[in-house]
Design a protein around this motif. Structure first.
Motif, PDB file in Angstrom:
ATOM      1  N   SER A 104      44.875  34.977  48.943  1.00 49.89           N
ATOM      2  CA  SER A 104      43.483  34.550  49.139  1.00 49.89           C
ATOM      3  C   SER A 104      42.905  33.132  48.832  1.00 49.89           C
ATOM      4  CB  SER A 104      42.360  35.298  48.305  1.00 49.89           C
ATOM      5  OG  SER A 104      41.106  35.351  48.669  1.00 49.89           O
ATOM      6  N   ASN A 131      40.308  31.850  47.457  1.00 56.22           N
ATOM      7  CA  ASN A 131      39.741  31.791  46.613  1.00 56.22           C
ATOM      8  C   ASN A 131      39.809  33.042  45.555  1.00 56.22           C
ATOM      9  OD1 ASN A 131      38.424  28.470  46.675  1.00 56.22           O
ATOM     10  ND2 ASN A 131      37.671  29.931  48.405  1.00 56.22           N
ATOM     11  N   ALA A 132      39.772  32.849  44.073  1.00 54.83           N
ATOM     12  CA  ALA A 132      39.512  34.074  43.382  1.00 54.83           C
ATOM     13  C   ALA A 132      39.026  33.735  42.054  1.00 54.83           C
ATOM     14  CB  ALA A 132      41.053  34.591  43.258  1.00 54.83           C
ATOM     15  N   LYS A 137      43.740  28.217  46.512  1.00 57.88           N
ATOM     16  CA  LYS A 137      44.774  28.183  47.486  1.00 57.88           C
ATOM     17  C   LYS A 137      45.031  26.804  47.912  1.00 57.88           C
ATOM     18  CE  LYS A 137      46.981  30.051  51.538  1.00 57.88           C
ATOM     19  NZ  LYS A 137      46.550  31.119  52.612  1.00 57.88           N
ATOM     20  N   ASN A 152      47.053  42.435  45.058  1.00 53.84           N
ATOM     21  CA  ASN A 152      45.684  42.335  45.750  1.00 53.84           C
ATOM     22  C   ASN A 152      45.705  43.564  46.626  1.00 53.84           C
ATOM     23  OD1 ASN A 152      45.365  39.511  45.175  1.00 53.84           O
ATOM     24  ND2 ASN A 152      47.399  39.032  46.158  1.00 53.84           N
ATOM     25  N   PRO A 161      38.484  43.320  48.119  1.00 51.08           N
ATOM     26  CA  PRO A 161      38.641  41.807  47.334  1.00 51.08           C
ATOM     27  C   PRO A 161      39.005  41.664  45.985  1.00 51.08           C
ATOM     28  CG  PRO A 161      36.195  42.023  48.221  1.00 51.08           C
ATOM     29  CD  PRO A 161      37.255  43.119  48.491  1.00 51.08           C
ATOM     30  N   GLN A 193      41.919  41.512  42.797  1.00 49.85           N
ATOM     31  CA  GLN A 193      43.051  41.129  42.544  1.00 49.85           C
ATOM     32  C   GLN A 193      43.487  41.516  40.724  1.00 49.85           C
ATOM     33  OE1 GLN A 193      44.242  37.066  41.080  1.00 49.85           O
ATOM     34  NE2 GLN A 193      45.073  36.992  42.812  1.00 49.85           N
ATOM     35  N   ARG A 199      40.248  39.709  39.185  1.00 49.15           N
ATOM     36  CA  ARG A 199      39.601  38.566  39.857  1.00 49.15           C
ATOM     37  C   ARG A 199      38.962  38.964  41.194  1.00 49.15           C
ATOM     38  NH1 ARG A 199      44.322  36.454  38.250  1.00 49.15           N
ATOM     39  NH2 ARG A 199      43.987  34.958  36.223  1.00 49.15           N
ATOM     40  N   ARG A 211      38.494  38.136  44.963  1.00 49.65           N
ATOM     41  CA  ARG A 211      38.904  37.363  46.113  1.00 49.65           C
ATOM     42  C   ARG A 211      38.013  37.039  47.124  1.00 49.65           C
ATOM     43  NH1 ARG A 211      43.161  39.503  48.858  1.00 49.65           N
ATOM     44  NH2 ARG A 211      42.425  41.408  48.622  1.00 49.65           N
TER      45      ARG A 211
END
Length: 176
Positions: free
Chosen positions: A37, A39-40, A60, A136, A140, A142, A172, A174
């Motif tokens: 992903s 962003n998380a 990322k 993951n 969304p 994680q 998290r 994502r």
């Protein structure tokens, strides 16, 4: 006749070492692009001398690299502290949804000690490593479990020693 050192056949030992190094290099060169992903954000919950909770953000950078920033705090009867950690991580795919990662980084923080009329405060810096596994989900979400050894500097009054092993569970959200 093979050369021996401390009872080991050094030529055979070198062949094994070169073989394992070649396998590691092959693995690194053939790893496929990651579906990581962009962003998380979430929480990293563990215990490193009282830093039980951290707000965690991952960004990322490339197909198999990211940066992680964590803000941890401690508020107890005797010691209050805050810590900011930054890590650069490499990510490898194990199987659909499962990844393992390793990274390096460091951070800084400050602490305040107050007990029975005795008070002290200070700052510290540290270097850290990181190794872990994550999953993951199709949604969304994680989940991760990692080990982050930390080596502290300028922290003599805050810590009994300068090493902090940190094991934590991360959860998290994502998003892109």
């Amino acid at each position: 006749m093979a050369t021996t050192l401390y009872g080991y056949n050094t030529i055979e030992h070198m062949k094994k070492r070169d073989f394992y190094f070649g396998l590691l290099l092959l693995f690194a060169l053939t790893s496929e692009a990651q579906n990581v992903s962009k962003n998380a954000i979430g929480l990293r919950l563990g215990d490193n001398d009282g830093f039980g909770g951290e707000v965690s953000y991952q960004r990322k950078l490339y197909s198999n690299n990211r940066v992680e920033l964590d803000l941890g705090w401690r508020n107890s009867n005797d010691i209050d502290a805050i810590k900011l950690t930054g890590l650069y991580q490499w990510i490898w795919n194990i199987e659909k949804g499962f990844y393992w990662y390793a990274g390096v980084g460091g951070g800084l923080g400050s602490w305040n000690y107050d007990q029975n009329g005795t008070s002290d405060n200070g700052t510290f810096v540290f270097v850290a490593g990181d190794i872990g596994i994550e999953y993951n989900f199709d949604i969304p979400l994680q989940l991760s479990l990692d080990f982050r050894p930390e080596l502290y500097f300028n922290s003599d009054a805050y810590r009994d020693n300068n090493f902090g092993p940190d094991i934590a569970l991360g959860i998290r959200y994502r998003f892109e």
